[in-house]
Write an enzyme that holds these catalytic residues in place. Structure first.
Site, mmCIF file in Angstrom:
data_model
loop_
_atom_site.group_PDB
_atom_site.id
_atom_site.type_symbol
_atom_site.label_atom_id
_atom_site.label_comp_id
_atom_site.label_asym_id
_atom_site.label_seq_id
_atom_site.Cartn_x
_atom_site.Cartn_y
_atom_site.Cartn_z
ATOM 1 N N ARG A 171 -14.315 -4.314 9.054
ATOM 2 C CA ARG A 171 -13.088 -3.836 9.694
ATOM 3 C C ARG A 171 -13.323 -3.606 11.194
ATOM 4 N NH1 ARG A 171 -8.078 -1.422 8.448
ATOM 5 N NH2 ARG A 171 -7.733 0.688 9.262
ATOM 6 N N ARG A 229 -8.851 -2.196 4.757
ATOM 7 C CA ARG A 229 -9.816 -1.299 4.134
ATOM 8 C C ARG A 229 -10.211 -1.859 2.769
ATOM 9 N NH1 ARG A 229 -5.581 1.686 6.276
ATOM 10 N NH2 ARG A 229 -6.153 3.125 7.973
ATOM 11 N N HIS A 271 -3.507 1.406 11.620
ATOM 12 C CA HIS A 271 -3.863 2.694 12.232
ATOM 13 C C HIS A 271 -2.605 3.437 12.649
ATOM 14 C CE1 HIS A 271 -8.080 1.059 13.468
ATOM 15 N NE2 HIS A 271 -8.101 1.646 12.289
ATOM 16 N N TYR A 315 -12.640 1.994 16.891
ATOM 17 C CA TYR A 315 -13.132 0.929 16.025
ATOM 18 C C TYR A 315 -13.648 -0.242 16.842
ATOM 19 C CZ TYR A 315 -11.729 2.368 11.323
ATOM 20 O OH TYR A 315 -11.641 2.982 10.119
ATOM 21 N N HIS A 361 -17.661 -1.373 5.768
ATOM 22 C CA HIS A 361 -16.647 -0.986 6.751
ATOM 23 C C HIS A 361 -16.869 -1.684 8.098
ATOM 24 C CE1 HIS A 361 -13.183 1.595 7.237
ATOM 25 N NE2 HIS A 361 -13.629 2.002 8.412
ATOM 26 N N LYS A 381 -4.019 4.287 3.484
ATOM 27 C CA LYS A 381 -4.434 5.629 3.894
ATOM 28 C C LYS A 381 -3.295 6.383 4.558
ATOM 29 C CE LYS A 381 -8.182 7.857 6.476
ATOM 30 N NZ LYS A 381 -9.402 7.583 7.302
#
Length: 325
Positions: free
Chosen positions: A275, A170, A298, A307, A272, A195
């Site tokens: 990613r 990220r 994740h 994703y 983003h 995160k």
């Protein structure tokens, strides 16, 4: 060194002063709840800025938050739309904030307005196209545009993008890296500000590692264990690069390339997308999805599939199977 060749790869926050003692007490109560919930300081800072707008409005109409009812909430959101000229997406953020605010402080007078809003689809998003993954061809073109630009931050920006692409990390994770987190001999980086609140290791390619070793000591004014590896070029020493800067850089060059017809105008490419692109690329190369999940950090494998734009891969696979029938 041919920089263009070397870099090829195989939001303004507004603050509002809160005037009254009562409003300050509401703000402090909410801040304490958010801190107890374990929210990051940046999230709390954003929440408090928006809450300041709401509390200032409540002062203006002479109502405390626990005294406001549906008509006052309607006036507030009309105020955001008509007086502050906010976009629908920004107004929805205020709506989500108030849901958290009233729930956190165990107040019920927002519930009726919230229920009516759901029934009347007031804050529902229209269907939004997901970000497109950046693939190597597009990324190399973007890198070329950045290196050819006259920006004094072009080397730093290109290094950040290269590391984002290699690691699939990220943006906040890369911008928060400090020299003590980096093994610049092996190309391993320890990410702590995640995160999911779980530390993990990310890696980069040999080419990116060589570029980092060549330029980090040149582009940074402060080089110490505790300093950021990517620093703002403003007046303050060791100030972290603002996330919005990279978003603006990406948007500017992607828009230029769309105007030059180098990228399809239909593609929705943002920072983003790097990613997404890394995830898609690794899965296409046969890396097990469990390993990709761990690399990206994740907590849920379904996020990794999303994703990877699995729907596209499934469609392609079905077409290949159809040919065999």
């Amino acid at each position: 060194m041919d920089l263009k060749k070397a870099f090829q790869v195989s939001h303004k926050r507004e603050t509002v002063n809160i005037q009254t003692k009562e409003s300050n007490e509401w703000a402090e109560r909410f801040k304490a709840e958010r801190e107890f919930d374990g929210r990051k300081s940046r999230t709390i800072e954003t929440d408090m800025a928006r809450l300041g707008v709401f509390l200032s409005f409540s002062e203006l109409i002479g109502k405390q938050p626990d005294e406001m009812e549906v008509p006052e909430f309607v006036k507030f959101f009309n105020y955001l739309k008509n007086e502050r000229n906010l976009a629908k997406s920004s107004i929805k953020r205020y709506y989500n904030l108030l849901k958290v605010f009233y729930r956190s402080l165990r107040l019920t007078n927002f519930n009726t307005f919230s229920e009516e809003s759901v029934q009347r689809n007031r804050f529902q998003d229209g269907e939004m196209k997901p970000y497109d993954p950046i693939l190597e061809e597009d990324l190399n073109q973007i890198m070329g545009e950045i290196i050819d630009s006259r920006s004094r931050t072009k080397i730093r920006d290109a290094l950040i993008i290269r590391l984002l692409w290699d690691s699939g990390a990220r943006l906040s994770e890369v911008l928060n890296l400090r020299f003590k987190d980096c093994d610049l001999k092996s190309g391993n980086f320890r990410v702590t500000d995640t995160k999911t609140k779980r530390e993990r290791m990310i890696i980069c390619s040999q080419g990116t590692l060589e570029l980092l070793n060549s330029y980090l000591h040149i582009i940074n004014r402060v080089v110490s264990e505790d300093s950021h590896i990517f620093q703002s070029m403003g007046l303050e020493d060791d100030k972290m690069v603002n996330r919005s800067h990279l978003s603006r850089v990406m948007k500017r060059h992607v828009t230029d390339m769309k105007n030059k017809k180098l990228i399809s105008p239909e593609k929705r490419i943002v920072v983003h997308s790097l990613r997404h692109g890394r995830c898609f690329d690794l899965l296409e190369k046969g890396v097990p999805i469990e390993q990709v999940k761990e690399l990206l950090g994740h907590s849920d494998i379904h996020t990794t599939l999303r994703y990877a734009h699995a729907f596209k891969r499934t469609k392609d696979n079905l077409e290949n199977i159809r040919k065999l029938l």
